[in-house]
Design a protein around this motif. Structure first.
Motif, PDB file in Angstrom:
ATOM      1  N   ILE A 196      10.586 -41.171   1.726  1.00 48.95           N
ATOM      2  CA  ILE A 196      10.430 -42.066   0.568  1.00 48.95           C
ATOM      3  C   ILE A 196      11.045 -41.346  -0.635  1.00 48.95           C
ATOM      4  O   ILE A 196      10.444 -40.439  -1.210  1.00 48.95           O
ATOM      5  CB  ILE A 196       8.946 -42.391   0.332  1.00 48.95           C
ATOM      6  N   GLN A 197      12.225 -41.749  -1.007  1.00 50.48           N
ATOM      7  CA  GLN A 197      12.984 -40.991  -1.987  1.00 50.48           C
ATOM      8  C   GLN A 197      12.455 -41.184  -3.403  1.00 50.48           C
ATOM      9  O   GLN A 197      11.696 -42.121  -3.690  1.00 50.48           O
ATOM     10  CB  GLN A 197      14.462 -41.372  -1.896  1.00 50.48           C
ATOM     11  N   LYS A 198      12.864 -40.296  -4.283  1.00 54.21           N
ATOM     12  CA  LYS A 198      12.449 -40.353  -5.680  1.00 54.21           C
ATOM     13  C   LYS A 198      12.817 -41.714  -6.267  1.00 54.21           C
ATOM     14  O   LYS A 198      13.935 -42.187  -6.119  1.00 54.21           O
ATOM     15  CB  LYS A 198      13.124 -39.239  -6.472  1.00 54.21           C
ATOM     16  N   GLY A 199      11.847 -42.336  -6.924  1.00 50.12           N
ATOM     17  CA  GLY A 199      12.081 -43.664  -7.480  1.00 50.12           C
ATOM     18  C   GLY A 199      11.703 -44.790  -6.541  1.00 50.12           C
ATOM     19  O   GLY A 199      11.771 -45.969  -6.923  1.00 50.12           O
ATOM     20  N   ALA A 200      11.304 -44.453  -5.319  1.00 48.59           N
ATOM     21  CA  ALA A 200      10.879 -45.465  -4.351  1.00 48.59           C
ATOM     22  C   ALA A 200       9.355 -45.530  -4.309  1.00 48.59           C
ATOM     23  O   ALA A 200       8.675 -44.510  -4.412  1.00 48.59           O
ATOM     24  CB  ALA A 200      11.430 -45.152  -2.968  1.00 48.59           C
ATOM     25  N   LYS A 201       8.836 -46.732  -4.140  1.00 43.36           N
ATOM     26  CA  LYS A 201       7.393 -46.917  -4.024  1.00 43.36           C
ATOM     27  C   LYS A 201       7.104 -47.934  -2.923  1.00 43.36           C
ATOM     28  O   LYS A 201       7.686 -49.017  -2.897  1.00 43.36           O
ATOM     29  CB  LYS A 201       6.789 -47.407  -5.343  1.00 43.36           C
ATOM     30  N   LEU A 202       6.188 -47.556  -2.029  1.00 41.51           N
ATOM     31  CA  LEU A 202       5.674 -48.491  -1.030  1.00 41.51           C
ATOM     32  C   LEU A 202       4.370 -49.067  -1.565  1.00 41.51           C
ATOM     33  O   LEU A 202       3.443 -48.315  -1.898  1.00 41.51           O
ATOM     34  CB  LEU A 202       5.411 -47.792   0.305  1.00 41.51           C
ATOM     35  N   VAL A 203       4.284 -50.387  -1.658  1.00 39.46           N
ATOM     36  CA  VAL A 203       3.077 -51.053  -2.137  1.00 39.46           C
ATOM     37  C   VAL A 203       2.584 -51.989  -1.034  1.00 39.46           C
ATOM     38  O   VAL A 203       3.312 -52.881  -0.592  1.00 39.46           O
ATOM     39  CB  VAL A 203       3.342 -51.856  -3.421  1.00 39.46           C
ATOM     40  N   PHE A 204       1.342 -51.779  -0.591  1.00 41.70           N
ATOM     41  CA  PHE A 204       0.810 -52.553   0.529  1.00 41.70           C
ATOM     42  C   PHE A 204       0.104 -53.821   0.041  1.00 41.70           C
ATOM     43  O   PHE A 204      -0.559 -53.822  -0.999  1.00 41.70           O
ATOM     44  CB  PHE A 204      -0.130 -51.687   1.364  1.00 41.70           C
ATOM     45  N   GLY A 205       0.270 -54.884   0.819  1.00 41.69           N
ATOM     46  CA  GLY A 205      -0.357 -56.160   0.499  1.00 41.69           C
ATOM     47  C   GLY A 205      -1.867 -56.109   0.629  1.00 41.69           C
ATOM     48  O   GLY A 205      -2.435 -55.198   1.231  1.00 41.69           O
ATOM     49  N   THR A 206      -2.532 -57.139   0.086  1.00 45.64           N
ATOM     50  CA  THR A 206      -3.994 -57.111  -0.012  1.00 45.64           C
ATOM     51  C   THR A 206      -4.703 -58.113   0.893  1.00 45.64           C
ATOM     52  O   THR A 206      -5.932 -58.235   0.820  1.00 45.64           O
ATOM     53  CB  THR A 206      -4.411 -57.378  -1.470  1.00 45.64           C
ATOM     54  N   ASP A 207      -3.965 -58.826   1.747  1.00 43.21           N
ATOM     55  CA  ASP A 207      -4.600 -59.776   2.666  1.00 43.21           C
ATOM     56  C   ASP A 207      -5.090 -59.011   3.900  1.00 43.21           C
ATOM     57  O   ASP A 207      -4.298 -58.491   4.686  1.00 43.21           O
ATOM     58  CB  ASP A 207      -3.601 -60.854   3.075  1.00 43.21           C
TER      59      ASP A 207
END
Length: 458
Positions: free
Chosen positions: A111-122
């Motif tokens: 996961i490179q600098k400036g990248a973000k993984l955001v997980f869903g909430t369902d």
């Protein structure tokens, strides 16, 4: 067929065997702490990054915070499995993922600098249930958000961020978890087969953000971890683990940093903690199941870390299979910790805590600098924990609002063989509180203002 016996060879073999046994004995009891740490580190070899580079955007990934990248991750992980591994590169952007990432053998998630993984909430996106654990009890539950089960050679790296989106999702279940929590404990105590411990829909046990279950050769480094639904990183029945240069900003309920459970050969170093709960919590199963599993957590080195949050280093309270050979050294606090070093169990647990070494650890403001208790929450009976051979050398603290050093043994099983050396706590309400203890040794210990040259008679 003639059998020829070479007596010289037999004598030589016996000599070699004796030498080996002597060497083994030396390796366990007579080595210095540095030698023992060195021996553990020799057994920890982090996996190398795969040279098979797979760019997420080449598979259709979009970092616009709106597009669902779950099918893209499934596709790229399928390619990794087919190609016997791969380095998944996540370039800068915000990547929404409506469901879990299930890692496979020989995979690097970069996961490179400036990248973000955001997980869903369902919650439904994290079904079907998978084999996992909850507060020391094995069961089937919603999938951890990043999940590795029975895999080898797995890396999570890069200067990007993993955001569990817990505040908007699973964390809201905290007030609804009690019935399922109690059910899981009942199943533990009554030995219900794990395959029948089915949680998931209709239950409210929050999943971990990252879990490695029955894995070997793990490396997690550099990433920032935030907004976890439950524990942040759970190492479960795994070995050969390296965690370094990870940053935590995790403030939801039960947002422990690292939870090694039933694990061995673990190195945690150079971590920037900022957690609403324990920074490191070493565990080994709960109650009946933990005692039956009998897989101790052992050979764990925690060094050069910055603590901040609820507690610095914790052993327990779920530790029924035992914890041994833990080394905490050269660590500081970058902010408040409720307790610095905390060893906790109760008479429901059983097991043991032994061979724990704390060297050159400095805290600022705490409630208690060091706390050892065999009677956590004042409950339990029948399975007292054996706590002994604890060595503290070089513990400092600026201010303890409650107590400096606390040891609470159990009347029928005292905490014993605890050695304090070079301890300095500048100010606290209660300096020492020891009950049901045996062979507690203090050398060069100053709590409060040091008393120097006695005053002369006037």
């Amino acid at each position: 067929m003639n059998l020829i016996i070479d007596r010289k060879a037999i004598h030589l073999g016996i000599f070699i065997l004796i030498a080996f046994l002597f060497s083994s004995c030396r390796s366990t009891k007579n080595m210095t702490q540095n030698e023992r740490i060195g021996q553990i580190l020799l057994q920890i070899q982090p996996p190398s990054l795969s040279t098979n580079k797979l760019l997420l955007t080449d598979f259709g990934g979009k970092g616009d915070s709106l597009y669902d990248n779950k099918p893209i991750f499934d596709k790229i992980l399928s390619a990794c499995k087919t190609q016997n591994g791969g380095r998944i590169v996540v370039p800068p952007g915000v990547y929404l993922i409506n469901g879990p990432i299930h890692l496979v053998d020989n995979t690097t998630l970069d996961i490179q600098k400036g990248a973000k993984l955001v997980f869903g909430t369902d919650a439904a996106d994290y079904l079907p249930v998978v084999p996992t654990s909850w507060e020391g009890t094995l069961l089937y539950n919603y999938s951890p958000l990043i999940y590795a089960y029975q895999v080898k050679n797995v890396v999570i790296t890069g200067e990007g961020t993993i955001d569990g989106n817990g505040k908007e999702g699973f964390s809201r279940w905290y007030d609804r978890q009690k019935p399922s929590q109690q059910l899981s404990r009942q199943m533990n105590h009554t030995d219900v087969p794990v395959k029948k411990r089915l949680f998931g829909k209709g239950h409210y046990l929050r999943p971990q953000l990252i879990q490695f279950f029955e894995c070997e050769n793990i490396l997690i480094e550099q990433v920032t971890i935030t907004n976890s639904p439950f524990w942040c990183v759970h190492f479960l029945k795994s070995e050969n683990i390296t965690a370094r240069k990870v940053k935590f900003n995790a403030f939801n309920k039960n947002n422990d940093g690292f939870d090694p459970e039933y694990c061995k050969n673990v190195l945690i170093e150079d971590i920037e903690f900022n957690n609403a709960d324990d920074n490191v919590a070493i565990k080994a199963g709960r109650d009946h199941e933990g005692r039956q599993t009998a897989m101790s957590s052992e050979n764990i080195v925690i060094r050069n870390c910055r603590f901040k949050g609820l507690h610095g280093v914790v052993i327990g309270s779920e530790m029924s299979a035992g914890v041994q050979n833990v080394f905490v050294e050269n660590c500081t606090a970058s902010g408040f910790c409720k307790r610095g070093i905390y060893l906790k169990s109760n008479p429901d647990r059983g097991g043991f805590i032994r061979d724990v070494y704390v060297n050159k650890v400095a805290f600022q403001d705490v409630e208690d600098a060091l706390f050892i208790t065999s009677y956590y929450h004042g409950e339990g009976k029948g399975f007292e924990t054996d706590i002994y051979d604890i060595y503290v050398d070089g513990l400092t603290c600026r201010f303890a609002s409650n107590a400096g050093l606390v040891i609470q043994g159990y009347p029928t099983k005292k905490v014993r063989n605890v050695h304090f050396e070079h301890v300095q706590i500048d100010s606290c309400k209660t300096a020492v509180s020891f009950r049901h203890t045996e062979n507690i040794v203090l050398n060069d210990v100053v709590i409060g203002e040091e008393v120097k040259i006695p005053s002369a008679v006037k």
